[in-house]
Enzyme design. Structure first.
Site, short mmCIF file in Angstrom:
data_model
loop_
_atom_site.label_atom_id
_atom_site.label_comp_id
_atom_site.label_asym_id
_atom_site.label_seq_id
_atom_site.Cartn_x
_atom_site.Cartn_y
_atom_site.Cartn_z
N ASP A 427 0.87 -1.18 0.00
CA ASP A 427 0.00 0.00 0.00
C ASP A 427 0.90 1.23 0.00
OD1 ASP A 427 -2.29 1.65 0.38
OD2 ASP A 427 -1.90 1.68 2.53
N GLU A 542 -8.18 17.03 6.90
CA GLU A 542 -9.05 18.03 7.50
C GLU A 542 -8.42 18.61 8.76
OE1 GLU A 542 -13.44 17.32 8.69
OE2 GLU A 542 -13.36 18.29 6.73
N ARG A 646 -1.04 16.74 -2.09
CA ARG A 646 -2.49 16.61 -2.30
C ARG A 646 -3.08 18.01 -2.33
NH1 ARG A 646 -5.10 11.66 1.03
NH2 ARG A 646 -3.50 10.10 0.69
N THR A 727 -2.21 1.38 -4.77
CA THR A 727 -2.70 2.53 -4.00
C THR A 727 -4.03 3.03 -4.54
OG1 THR A 727 -2.19 4.82 -3.37
CG2 THR A 727 -1.29 4.06 -5.45
#
Length: 1209
Positions: A427, A542, A646, A727
């Site tokens: 992963d 977040e 990201r 992934t």
């Protein structure tokens, strides 16, 4: 959490656009009372007559394999399922019959010892599980005992229908229906980490009819009936209804609190028990992990079957010869074997019934030659593997101090498999990276802020740096900034410390930071001592946004059901002021929506829609007059993606009062709609308002690589291990992470298979879905075939290729008629990255590699979405990271960091493989030596069934005299040290290619055993058969011959062990030489016992053997003669055909491990060319530089030649 203790007019349920469960679907609730939906719960009255008739189970949970009553039968069944143990059981039964060549007791005792040892291990392991069960079942929870009083009761005593009170940070003791909480709207927050590995909090809400029951006394007269579905394993669905005061309230997953989840950020809740014990959903999901066996263990079974075949063959041959000899025993009244008295004998030697005699002899031989099969092999291997696991667990080099987590070998069955891994399937998020997001850059009003350097940027500088070494030095100057605040690694003096007010677009920056502080579902927690605010968020991303807003001057500090409160910098006064926003609606994030919005009213009465989401869905929602910074922002997003970050787009708009009222009315109606397409209707309404936005900017967070990942991958690549990354991230991010950790490098050709072409996208919109799917499959097949053509040309040029495929293409690549072609392509590539992979696709890829290649696969992951992959692989490694414990609980071995995989495989894996394979070979060798001395004696004794050795000599051979040195070999032996294992990673290929446990090596050890047995037997017979042994001139008897042969066997097999060991410890010395010494002590002690017990061993050592010089001389001579063939072979092999570990042993003994040239020569004996990792990148860089220099020199030579021609002209 502040606020929320008094009832308010605004209900939290009305704020959320997409509730957790559909609590009003008539279609589902019409099933209640039918098949599968028959459960009836009498709330607060579990003991009423009707409830007792239903006979629901109690809340006692048992995870043990056995109970006190079933331990003996089940454990015995497990033991005798093994073919070897079953064979020994049959021999033990036959030993009570007259056909037995030895006494029953001497045969039964060793079997009892071995079986008892294994059963004891099973008992201890199960007892640990029992203790865990007892601890869990005896936990306390408050239960309503009557008259509005709640008393503590044990979990195990709960019944269906009990009303319980669960307090903050407590686990739910059973599956409950939420009745109420301390919040006015009866909401609560639940952490389901133990169920699905997710650390984010989930909101639950009680039915409206029970939400007012907020005091203990409220339950004094509470009575209700719940009708719902029967127990099942589905965690995410629930259908039921609650009948209270003649009113029906629908129940959905939003009202269900599952056992083993935890109450968070809520002071208390009341709930009614609906499923108990093994009926709870978590227990319904508790399946035994798949049974995994190592390749060595499976081959060991084949060897045992081969030995069974040899045993039956020699028994059959012996029986035929015995039958023929018995038939000819009595001829014309003349006896050939007169000592057997064939004229006056039982059926066993009756010349008149040779066939029956042969059959009975066959049974005798089956028992006599049972010593070909090592009785203590299984139990010895289990002991060794448990001890190896302890060493893995205790290894300080794999202990992660930050989280106080050592390595944890959860099963010891696969230790040696760690040394044979060919392909690792990993992963990315949380495994290669930290899954700890850091706010590092942002773009506001078209201006890029943030001076931090990402891992990918460091890797990119290495990629684009012409001089590799110089690039590393330059990067070192940039430095690796260690964030002082978790989640915040942002540096830019232009907007930090309140300086943003001086920027040209200060109002845009203010709106940007305010949006970060308001548009989220995080929950603040204020430390009462320090006053510091921390956050519980649904995702690390977040949390990073809220922390960034706080650090840049917009501190979110309080949330109630309807308000969000901030402390923010006032640009006019320059002081911190408190500002409150009225929260009207939350439009949640989902993987389909790819965005999240909130609608709030500020203190001035303005209605604001604040939105953040992926660029793929946000730019199309920007208004024409809101695109002022679009081009710059897109440019920055592209740069951020190249840096492995990201990104999210931030935008907002002001709403008109009338527009909002219309939207809210439609939304409320849609939420109360009773239809199967309710969510779709809600989504359409939400889309109408999420439009005409004004662009503010973009955020960029980094999911950092874990420490040591590039170095670890480089070492694994040097060891010849292939690494695939599976992934769920998008392709650009995965590619950049691939560069950062050296899976990809500059100059490596990338084969990208995807379905992102305009033609395919237009096909997806076609109504004929089957035609679209056929076209997509055809496209994937064409791309794979084109890539295979490229692969064949690259093989000729020795070029490395990387395969990158997205999830949509992978769906078609894994279909039955395509997957073999896809696998051929993937195996030919140096690196494989599968992007946007679903958990099912991860498991399917793992299964494909495991089954089609036949090589050992290792899967490594940290989240619940990796469980299928971990269980499908030969070895599953769980990372005990931040995504819960689901992966760890499903793994075979747990480690805290990816980098520990290097030591786990290259050191422990190599050692365990070598130890177990050497141990098994030696086990079979020593039993073949012993078994063939018995066979040769049978030949000598006319296959009469007479054993060469005393009964107890036979029985204790495997248990005491030769077993402990083998266990020491399996636990302590090292061919090379851990330091050299890591220095010469190619050594690992000995395990991948199974060099140490190949059929060639196994047969070699077997032939060595036969040779040793022949030397021992024939030397003893020839030396003692006609030689006077006693003073009276008598030759030796059976008891002396047997004891002498046995002494030689003990000496030879133990000294063979001493020759085979590479690394001596004092324990090995004690076991090897102690085993030989113990034989002599036993011989004296056993010989001193009454002759009715000691039989042929009575005083044989003291009176016969010890005084005879020939006994000691024969022992020495046979020892040298037996070991000489092995010694000569080992010397020649080491001198002329050294194995890789032997070369390393030589340079260690010569003190040349620090000589770089000599080490380089050893490394050059590569079994395979390394194409991945920074070492490979360095080699590629050197080759590139060399080719450039060569071209430059050719060019200069050419120019000189041209000048010469022109001069001549």
């Amino acid at each position: 959490m502040a606020g929320g203790r008094r009832r308010r007019h605004h209900h939290f349920s009305r704020i959320h656009a997409f509730p957790c469960g559909k609590a009003s679907l008539k279609e589902e609730h019409s099933l209640i009372g039918g098949p599968g939906f028959s459960r009836k719960v009498y709330c607060n009255d579990p003991d009423r007559a009707m409830a007792s008739l239903l006979n629901y189970g109690d809340n006692y949970v048992r995870t043990t394999k056995y109970t006190l009553a079933t331990f003996l039968p089940k454990s015995l069944f497990e033991q005798f399922r093994r073919v070897a143990n079953f064979y020994f059981l049959v021999c033990a039964v036959l030993s009570f019959l007259p056909v037995s060549p030895y006494s029953a007791v001497s045969n039964v005792v060793p079997l009892l010892v071995v079986v008892a040892a294994t059963m004891a291990k099973e008992f201890i392991e199960d007892f640990r599980r029992k203790k865990q069960d007892v601890e869990m079942n005896n936990r306390k929870v408050k239960v309503h005992s009557g008259d509005g009083v709640f008393d503590y009761s044990k979990w195990r005593d709960l019944k269906v229908g009990d009303v319980v009170k669960v307090e903050k940070d407590e686990f739910f003791p059973a599956d409950l229906i939420l009745l109420s909480s301390n919040y006015d709207d009866a909401i609560c927050y639940v952490e389901t980490m133990n169920l699905d590995g997710e650390t984010n909090l989930k909101m639950k809400q009680a039915p409206e009819g029970t939400s007012k029951l907020q005091e203990d006394s409220s339950f004094q007269n509470f009575k209700a009936v719940i009708k719902c579905e029967d127990p099942n394993a589905n965690l995410y669905t629930f259908v039921g209804s609650l009948e209270l005061e003649d009113q029906q309230y629908p129940l959905a997953p939003q009202q269900l609190l599952l056992r083993d989840s935890k109450l968070r950020n809520t002071d208390f809740v009341y709930g009614v028990v609906i499923f108990t014990g093994h009926d709870t959903k978590v227990m319904q999901n508790a399946t035994d992990p798949p049974s995994k066996r190592s390749k060595i263990e499976r081959r060991m079974d084949k060897i045992i079957y081969c030995l069974f075949f040899v045993l039956i063959l020699v028994s059959f041959i012996g029986s035929i010869f015995f039958g023929i000899a018995s038939k000819d025993d009595l001829e014309n009244g003349r006896m050939k074997r007169w000592y057997l008295r064939p004229d006056d004998t039982k059926i066993y030697y009756d010349p008149n019934k040779p066939v029956v005699a042969a059959i009975l002899h066959f049974l005798t031989a089956l028992m006599l030659y049972s010593y070909f099969i090592p009785i203590s092999l299984y139990v010895s291997i289990e002991i060794v593997k448990v001890l190896q696991s302890i060493f893995i667990n205790q290894d300080l080099h794999m202990y992660y101090e930050e989280t106080d987590k050592p390595a944890n070998a959860r099963t010891s069955n696969l230790n040696e498999e760690l040394g044979q891994v060919d392909t690792i399937l990993s992963d990315k998020t949380g495994t290669l990276t930290c899954n700890s997001m850091e706010f590092i850059k942002c773009s506001i009003a078209g201006v890029a802020y943030g001076r931090g350097v990402t891992e990918v940027e460091r890797a990119m500088s290495r990629r684009h740096e012409p001089n590799f070494g110089q690039g590393l030095n330059d990067i070192a100057k940039i430095g690796v900034s260690k964030p002082t605040i978790k989640g915040f690694n942002f540096m830019d003096e232009r907007i930090m410390n309140g300086k943003w007010v001086k920027q040209p677009n200060a109002n845009v920056i203010q709106n940007f930071l305010r949006l970060l502080a308001v548009c989220h579902t995080a929950i603040p927690e204020v430390d009462e001592e320090t006053g510091k605010v921390s956050y519980e968020a649904e995702s690390p991303d977040e949390a990073a946004f809220v922390i960034a807003a706080r650090e840049l001057g917009f501190e979110f500090y309080e949330r109630t059901h309807t308000t969000i409160s901030l402390r923010e910098l006032d640009p006019i006064s320059g002081k911190k002021i408190e500002r409150s926003f009225k929260l009207l609606n939350i439009l949640e994030f989902s993987s389909a929506r790819k965005r999240m919005s909130v609608i709030v009213r500020d203190e001035e009465g303005k209605l604001l829609l604040l939105s953040k989401g992926a660029d793929s869905v946000m730019f199309e929602r920007i208004a024409k007059n809101g695109r002022e910074f679009e081009e710059k922002t897109k440019q920055h997003i592209s740069e951020y993606a190249d840096s492995g970050l990201r990104t999210l787009i931030l935008a907002y708009r002001e709403l008109e009062e009338e527009e909002y009222n219309q939207f809210n009315k439609e939304l409320t109606e849609a939420k109360n709609l009773v239809s199967a397409d309710q969510e779709q209707v809600v989504e359409e309404i939400v889309q109408k308002i999420e439009k005409d936005l004004i662009l503010l900017g973009a955020t960029a967070v980094e999911d950092k690589l874990q420490d040591g990942v590039p170095e670890c991958i480089d070492k694994l690549a040097q060891a010849g291990i292939k690494l695939w990354v599976l992934t769920g991230d998008k392709m650009e991010t995965a590619i950049n992470i691939g560069f950062a950790c050296s899976l990809l490098r500059q100059g490596m050709k990338q084969i990208i298979i995807n379905l992102d072409t305009p033609e395919i996208k237009s096909m997806e919109k076609m109504e004929d879905k089957s035609a679209a799917e056929a076209a997509m499959k055809s496209s994937v097949l064409r791309q794979i075939r084109d890539a295979k053509t490229l692969l064949s040309t690259s093989d000729e040029n020795f070029e490395a290729l990387a395969l990158i495929i997205d999830g949509k293409s992978l769906t078609y690549a894994l279909e039955d008629d395509v997957k073999d072609l896809f696998l051929e392509l993937a195996i030919g590539c140096a690196s494989v990255i599968c992007c946007r992979s679903s958990p099912m696709q991860k498991a399917l890829v793992t299964r494909l590699v495991k089954l089609r290649t036949g090589s050992t696969t290792l899967a490594i992951g940290d989240g619940a979405n990796d469980v299928g992959m971990l269980q499908e692989a030969d070895i599953g490694i769980g990372i005990s990271g931040v995504e819960g414990m689901q992966a760890v609980m499903s793994s075979d071995i747990a480690i805290a960091q990816f980098r520990y995989l290097e030591r786990l495989l290259l050191v422990h894996g190599h050692w365990c493989y070598r130890r177990i394979s050497s141990m098994i070979c030696y086990f079979f060798y020593k039993n073949i030596v012993f078994g063939f001395t018995l066979f040769f004696f049978e030949m000598y004794a006319s296959f009469s069934g007479q054993a060469a050795y005393n009964d107890w000599f036979l029985s204790l051979y495997n248990v005491f005299f030769t077993s402990l040195p083998v266990i020491a070999l399996g636990v302590f032996d090292q061919d090379v040290s851990s330091k050299l294992c890591l220095k010469f990673p190619l050594l690992y290929q000995e395990g991948v290619q199974n060099i140490l446990f190949s059929w060639k090596r196994i047969i070699g050890w077997a032939l060595n055993g036969v040779a040793s047995a022949a030397i021992i037997f024939f030397f003893c017979i020839r030396a003692m058969e006609h030689q006077a042994f006693r003073k009276g001139g008598q030759v030796v008897g059976l008891e002396v011959l047997g004891a002498t042969m046995y002494t030689c066997v003990v000496w030879v097999v133990n000294c063979q062990m001493a020759l085979s060991i590479s690394y001596f410890t004092y324990i090995q010395h004690i076991f090897i030489w102690g085993g030989i010494l113990f034989w002599y002590i036993f011989l004296m002690a056993y010989g001193a016992i009454d002759p009715t017990i000691s039989t042929t061993a009575y005083k044989v050592f003291i009176e016969a053997l010890a005084p005879a010089p020939s006994y000691w001389f024969i022992t020495l001579l046979i020892l040298i003669a037996s070991l000489l063939p092995y010694f000569v072979y080992a010397s020649l092999q080491m001198r002329f055909f050294p194995m890789y570990h032997q070369m390393i042993q030589w340079i260690r003994k010569d003190g040349q491990t620090s000589d770089p040239e000599y080490c380089h020569v050893v490394r050059q004996r590569s079994i395979r060319h390394t194409t991945v990792g920074f070492t490979a990148r360095l080699e590629a860089s050197r080759r590139y530089d060399a080719s450039k220099r060569f071209e430059a020199s050719k060019h200069s030579e050419g120019s000189v030649h041209v000048e010469g021609i022109s001069e001549n002209q």
